[in-house]
Scaffold this motif. Structure first.
Motif, PDB file in Angstrom:
ATOM      1  N   SER A  84     -29.291 -17.682  19.492  1.00  0.00           N
ATOM      2  CA  SER A  84     -28.875 -17.070  18.225  1.00  0.00           C
ATOM      3  C   SER A  84     -27.648 -17.770  17.651  1.00  0.00           C
ATOM      4  O   SER A  84     -26.903 -18.437  18.373  1.00  0.00           O
ATOM      5  N   PHE A  85     -27.451 -17.541  16.330  1.00  0.00           N
ATOM      6  CA  PHE A  85     -26.286 -18.106  15.642  1.00  0.00           C
ATOM      7  C   PHE A  85     -24.984 -17.585  16.215  1.00  0.00           C
ATOM      8  O   PHE A  85     -23.920 -18.143  15.963  1.00  0.00           O
ATOM      9  N   LYS A  86     -25.043 -16.502  16.964  1.00  0.00           N
ATOM     10  CA  LYS A  86     -23.825 -15.857  17.473  1.00  0.00           C
ATOM     11  C   LYS A  86     -23.000 -16.802  18.345  1.00  0.00           C
ATOM     12  O   LYS A  86     -21.788 -16.620  18.498  1.00  0.00           O
ATOM     13  N   ALA A  87     -23.666 -17.809  18.939  1.00  0.00           N
ATOM     14  CA  ALA A  87     -22.955 -18.800  19.760  1.00  0.00           C
ATOM     15  C   ALA A  87     -21.783 -19.397  18.983  1.00  0.00           C
ATOM     16  O   ALA A  87     -20.714 -19.672  19.548  1.00  0.00           O
ATOM     17  N   GLY A 113     -25.874  -7.424  22.475  1.00  0.00           N
ATOM     18  CA  GLY A 113     -26.582  -8.455  23.235  1.00  0.00           C
ATOM     19  C   GLY A 113     -26.096  -9.856  22.897  1.00  0.00           C
ATOM     20  O   GLY A 113     -25.557 -10.563  23.744  1.00  0.00           O
ATOM     21  N   ASN A 114     -26.260 -10.241  21.634  1.00  0.00           N
ATOM     22  CA  ASN A 114     -26.019 -11.641  21.290  1.00  0.00           C
ATOM     23  C   ASN A 114     -24.539 -12.032  21.247  1.00  0.00           C
ATOM     24  O   ASN A 114     -24.170 -13.117  21.695  1.00  0.00           O
ATOM     25  N   HIS A 115     -23.690 -11.179  20.703  1.00  0.00           N
ATOM     26  CA  HIS A 115     -22.269 -11.544  20.625  1.00  0.00           C
ATOM     27  C   HIS A 115     -21.667 -11.638  22.040  1.00  0.00           C
ATOM     28  O   HIS A 115     -20.908 -12.561  22.335  1.00  0.00           O
ATOM     29  N   GLY A 221     -27.707  -7.571   8.083  1.00  0.00           N
ATOM     30  CA  GLY A 221     -26.370  -7.043   8.373  1.00  0.00           C
ATOM     31  C   GLY A 221     -26.369  -6.074   9.537  1.00  0.00           C
ATOM     32  O   GLY A 221     -27.197  -5.175   9.623  1.00  0.00           O
ATOM     33  N   GLY A 222     -25.424  -6.307  10.456  1.00  0.00           N
ATOM     34  CA  GLY A 222     -25.088  -5.333  11.499  1.00  0.00           C
ATOM     35  C   GLY A 222     -23.779  -4.704  11.044  1.00  0.00           C
ATOM     36  O   GLY A 222     -23.757  -3.782  10.230  1.00  0.00           O
ATOM     37  N   VAL A 223     -22.649  -5.279  11.503  1.00  0.00           N
ATOM     38  CA  VAL A 223     -21.340  -4.856  10.975  1.00  0.00           C
ATOM     39  C   VAL A 223     -21.016  -5.603   9.689  1.00  0.00           C
ATOM     40  O   VAL A 223     -20.047  -5.290   9.005  1.00  0.00           O
ATOM     41  N   GLY A 224     -21.784  -6.646   9.378  1.00  0.00           N
ATOM     42  CA  GLY A 224     -21.621  -7.363   8.110  1.00  0.00           C
ATOM     43  C   GLY A 224     -20.942  -8.719   8.221  1.00  0.00           C
ATOM     44  O   GLY A 224     -20.835  -9.438   7.223  1.00  0.00           O
ATOM     45  N   GLY A 225     -20.489  -9.094   9.422  1.00  0.00           N
ATOM     46  CA  GLY A 225     -19.753 -10.355   9.577  1.00  0.00           C
ATOM     47  C   GLY A 225     -20.582 -11.578   9.213  1.00  0.00           C
ATOM     48  O   GLY A 225     -20.106 -12.485   8.519  1.00  0.00           O
ATOM     49  N   PHE A 226     -21.824 -11.602   9.654  1.00  0.00           N
ATOM     50  CA  PHE A 226     -22.697 -12.746   9.361  1.00  0.00           C
ATOM     51  C   PHE A 226     -22.937 -12.863   7.855  1.00  0.00           C
ATOM     52  O   PHE A 226     -22.760 -13.924   7.255  1.00  0.00           O
ATOM     53  N   ALA A 227     -23.346 -11.751   7.246  1.00  0.00           N
ATOM     54  CA  ALA A 227     -23.641 -11.770   5.808  1.00  0.00           C
ATOM     55  C   ALA A 227     -22.396 -12.162   5.017  1.00  0.00           C
ATOM     56  O   ALA A 227     -22.475 -12.954   4.071  1.00  0.00           O
ATOM     57  N   ALA A 277     -32.168  -4.489  17.408  1.00  0.00           N
ATOM     58  CA  ALA A 277     -31.038  -4.117  18.271  1.00  0.00           C
ATOM     59  C   ALA A 277     -29.710  -4.732  17.818  1.00  0.00           C
ATOM     60  O   ALA A 277     -28.664  -4.079  17.884  1.00  0.00           O
ATOM     61  N   GLY A 278     -29.748  -5.966  17.341  1.00  0.00           N
ATOM     62  CA  GLY A 278     -28.501  -6.630  16.944  1.00  0.00           C
ATOM     63  C   GLY A 278     -27.898  -6.038  15.680  1.00  0.00           C
ATOM     64  O   GLY A 278     -26.751  -6.321  15.348  1.00  0.00           O
ATOM     65  N   LEU A 279     -28.672  -5.221  14.985  1.00  0.00           N
ATOM     66  CA  LEU A 279     -28.197  -4.648  13.723  1.00  0.00           C
ATOM     67  C   LEU A 279     -27.905  -3.152  13.863  1.00  0.00           C
ATOM     68  O   LEU A 279     -27.657  -2.469  12.867  1.00  0.00           O
ATOM     69  N   ALA A 280     -27.924  -2.658  15.102  1.00  0.00           N
ATOM     70  CA  ALA A 280     -27.764  -1.221  15.338  1.00  0.00           C
ATOM     71  C   ALA A 280     -26.289  -0.834  15.326  1.00  0.00           C
ATOM     72  O   ALA A 280     -25.724  -0.418  16.336  1.00  0.00           O
ATOM     73  N   GLU A 328     -36.357  -9.510  16.884  1.00  0.00           N
ATOM     74  CA  GLU A 328     -36.382  -8.318  16.035  1.00  0.00           C
ATOM     75  C   GLU A 328     -35.314  -8.340  14.934  1.00  0.00           C
ATOM     76  O   GLU A 328     -35.588  -8.013  13.775  1.00  0.00           O
ATOM     77  N   SER A 329     -34.081  -8.710  15.319  1.00  0.00           N
ATOM     78  CA  SER A 329     -33.015  -8.774  14.305  1.00  0.00           C
ATOM     79  C   SER A 329     -33.115 -10.077  13.525  1.00  0.00           C
ATOM     80  O   SER A 329     -32.715 -10.147  12.365  1.00  0.00           O
ATOM     81  N   GLY A 330     -33.656 -11.091  14.188  1.00  0.00           N
ATOM     82  CA  GLY A 330     -33.764 -12.406  13.561  1.00  0.00           C
ATOM     83  C   GLY A 330     -34.670 -12.426  12.344  1.00  0.00           C
ATOM     84  O   GLY A 330     -34.471 -13.222  11.430  1.00  0.00           O
ATOM     85  N   GLY A 362     -33.373 -17.025  10.207  1.00  0.00           N
ATOM     86  CA  GLY A 362     -33.940 -16.481  11.439  1.00  0.00           C
ATOM     87  C   GLY A 362     -32.790 -16.499  12.441  1.00  0.00           C
ATOM     88  O   GLY A 362     -32.576 -17.483  13.135  1.00  0.00           O
ATOM     89  N   THR A 363     -32.021 -15.397  12.488  1.00  0.00           N
ATOM     90  CA  THR A 363     -30.739 -15.447  13.208  1.00  0.00           C
ATOM     91  C   THR A 363     -30.875 -15.448  14.726  1.00  0.00           C
ATOM     92  O   THR A 363     -29.908 -15.722  15.427  1.00  0.00           O
ATOM     93  N   GLU A 364     -32.047 -15.125  15.237  1.00  0.00           N
ATOM     94  CA  GLU A 364     -32.246 -15.204  16.692  1.00  0.00           C
ATOM     95  C   GLU A 364     -33.703 -15.542  16.998  1.00  0.00           C
ATOM     96  O   GLU A 364     -34.609 -15.221  16.223  1.00  0.00           O
ATOM     97  N   GLY A 365     -33.896 -16.174  18.156  1.00  0.00           N
ATOM     98  CA  GLY A 365     -35.249 -16.354  18.675  1.00  0.00           C
ATOM     99  C   GLY A 365     -35.616 -15.137  19.518  1.00  0.00           C
ATOM    100  O   GLY A 365     -35.081 -14.041  19.310  1.00  0.00           O
TER     101      GLY A 365
END
Ligand SMILES: Cc1ncc(COP(=O)(O)O)c(C=O)c1O
Length: 386
Positions: A84-87, A113-115, A221-227, A277-280, A328-330, A362-365
């Motif tokens: 994921s881009f979270k890296a 999970g990803n962060h 968007g999860g908490v909105g940081g990526f967007a 899950a990453g957007l929960a 799923e979040s991707g 596609g933010t995650e595989g």
């Protein structure tokens, strides 16, 4: 009605226009993600071993089916082998923390999970300690992926937001460095570094597009940081010519849409029970919200089944498009774009037509292969081998 949008049953999606979005420059975006910070993140991340820009696929078959001009899909599934881009965000923020405090520190955060995986990866590379807090809903596969990087994983009751509060308390008590992907008043420096890392994704996409300019960008968007990070880069690079920015969330965790309606950051009331899950996340990031309030043109909430249908569509590969294994979040940004494309009223609200050029991420595989197989009916390797 074409088969494709019908598969996503978009009629339950909710779309909210942001009356405060600024058509011209966003002072907040420019102040938070300033040019010097962007340059530092870009130079640091590009110097890491294994760095490569992720691919930008053209999904022409899907674009045709959805009645759109171009559909560009930036695929983060191969990012530094972490899926994921979270890296980029967690990795960069840990590198900055170690540069400031030395290697004898322990870094910590809460995660869906990803962060947490990104922070654990950053800590392993830097040689510092790492403790990651997960809530009970984080899948076993995602916990194992964090442990495999040498971090200690601690499970806490409640939601992602409860885990964030707990991680902040433990960090303060233990003297650990909190590397959170969400921010609140008074805790902004580290989450800003995280967003500066994310910005690299947008810069890569813009570099690859050259003179081609997207008309619409759909950002999950999860908490909105990526967007907020991607929107800031688009605003900075394109100014008043920037694409329309639509933030997409799960309907059961739509804290950014709720904040748009309220005109201020508010918590989303509910169990946050979503397959994405990453957007929960039930509480917006303070910094991210301030940016999105100025540059988010619209906020969209989608049901879980739209995400699952989109995962299957990508796995099937529509009309000659490459088969893709996206989590799923991707898929959420693309699922949102397809939902809007299928509803005439939404199309006209956002000015979407057969000439539109959409950019989605596609933010995650398949970051949890077991969850992926359960939802798609095939293993990610099978999909990619086709
Ligand atoms: C795959 C994926 N996409 C998007 C996001 C959303 O990022 P943010 O929480 O910064 O809005 C996350 C967050 O964890 C994620 O894991």
């Amino acid at each position: 009605m074409p088969i494709l949008p019908a598969a996503c049953r978009p009629e339950t999606a909710m779309l909210e226009r942001n009356p405060r979005a600024r058509p011209t420059a966003s002072p907040v975006a420019r102040a938070v993600l300033d040019e010097a910070g962007l340059e530092r993140a870009r130079a640091t991340i590009r110097s890491w071993p294994g760095y490569a820009a992720t691919p930008l696929h053209r999904l022409d078959g899907l674009a045709r089916e959805a009645g759109l001009g171009t559909l560009l899909f930036k695929d983060e599934s191969g990012r530094f082998g972490l899926g994921s881009f979270k890296a980029l965000g967690g990795g960069f923020a840990v590198a900055r923390a170690v540069a400031a405090h030395g290697r004898a520190i322990t870094v910590t955060c809460a995660t869906d999970g990803n962060h947490g995986r990104a922070v654990a990866w950053g800590a392993a590379r830097a040689g510092c300690g790492c403790v990651i807090f997960v809530h009970e809903g984080v899948s076993a596969g995602r916990r194992r992926a964090i442990e495999a990087l040498g971090a200690e994983v601690r499970v806490v009751p409640g939601t992602y937001d409860d885990a964030v509060r707990h991680s902040a308390e433990v960090a303060a008590a233990e003297g650990w460095i909190l590397v959170s992907d969400t921010s609140w008043e008074g805790y902004e420096t580290v989450p800003r570094d995280v967003m500066l890392g994310y910005a690299v994704v947008a810069e890569e996409a813009i570099d690859e597009l050259g003179a081609e300019r997207p008309s619409h960008v759909f950002l999950q968007g999860g908490v909105g940081g990526f967007a907020a990070a991607v929107a800031s880069v688009l605003e900075r690079r394109f100014g008043p010519e920037r694409p329309r920015i639509v933030v997409v969330e799960p309907e059961r965790a739509a804290c950014l849409l709720a904040s748009c309606r309220a005109g201020r950051p508010v918590s989303f009331d509910g169990t946050l029970d979503t397959v994405m899950a990453g957007l929960a996340c039930g509480e917006p990031s303070f910094l991210a919200w301030r940016i999105l309030d100025e540059v988010g043109d619209a906020f969209l909430a989608i049901p879980d089944h739209a995400a699952v249908a989109t995962m299957r569509l990508l796995a099937e590969s529509v009309a000659g498009d490459p088969p893709l294994a996206i989590g799923e979040s991707g898929v959420a940004g693309l699922a949102g774009a397809l939902a809007v494309a299928a509803v005439p009223a939404f199309r006209s609200t956002l000015g979407l037509g057969r000439e539109s050029r959409l950019l989605v991420f596609g933010t995650e595989g398949a970051t949890d292969p077991d969850v992926y197989r359960a939802l798609v009916g095939r293993a990610p390797e099978e999909v990619l081998a086709r």
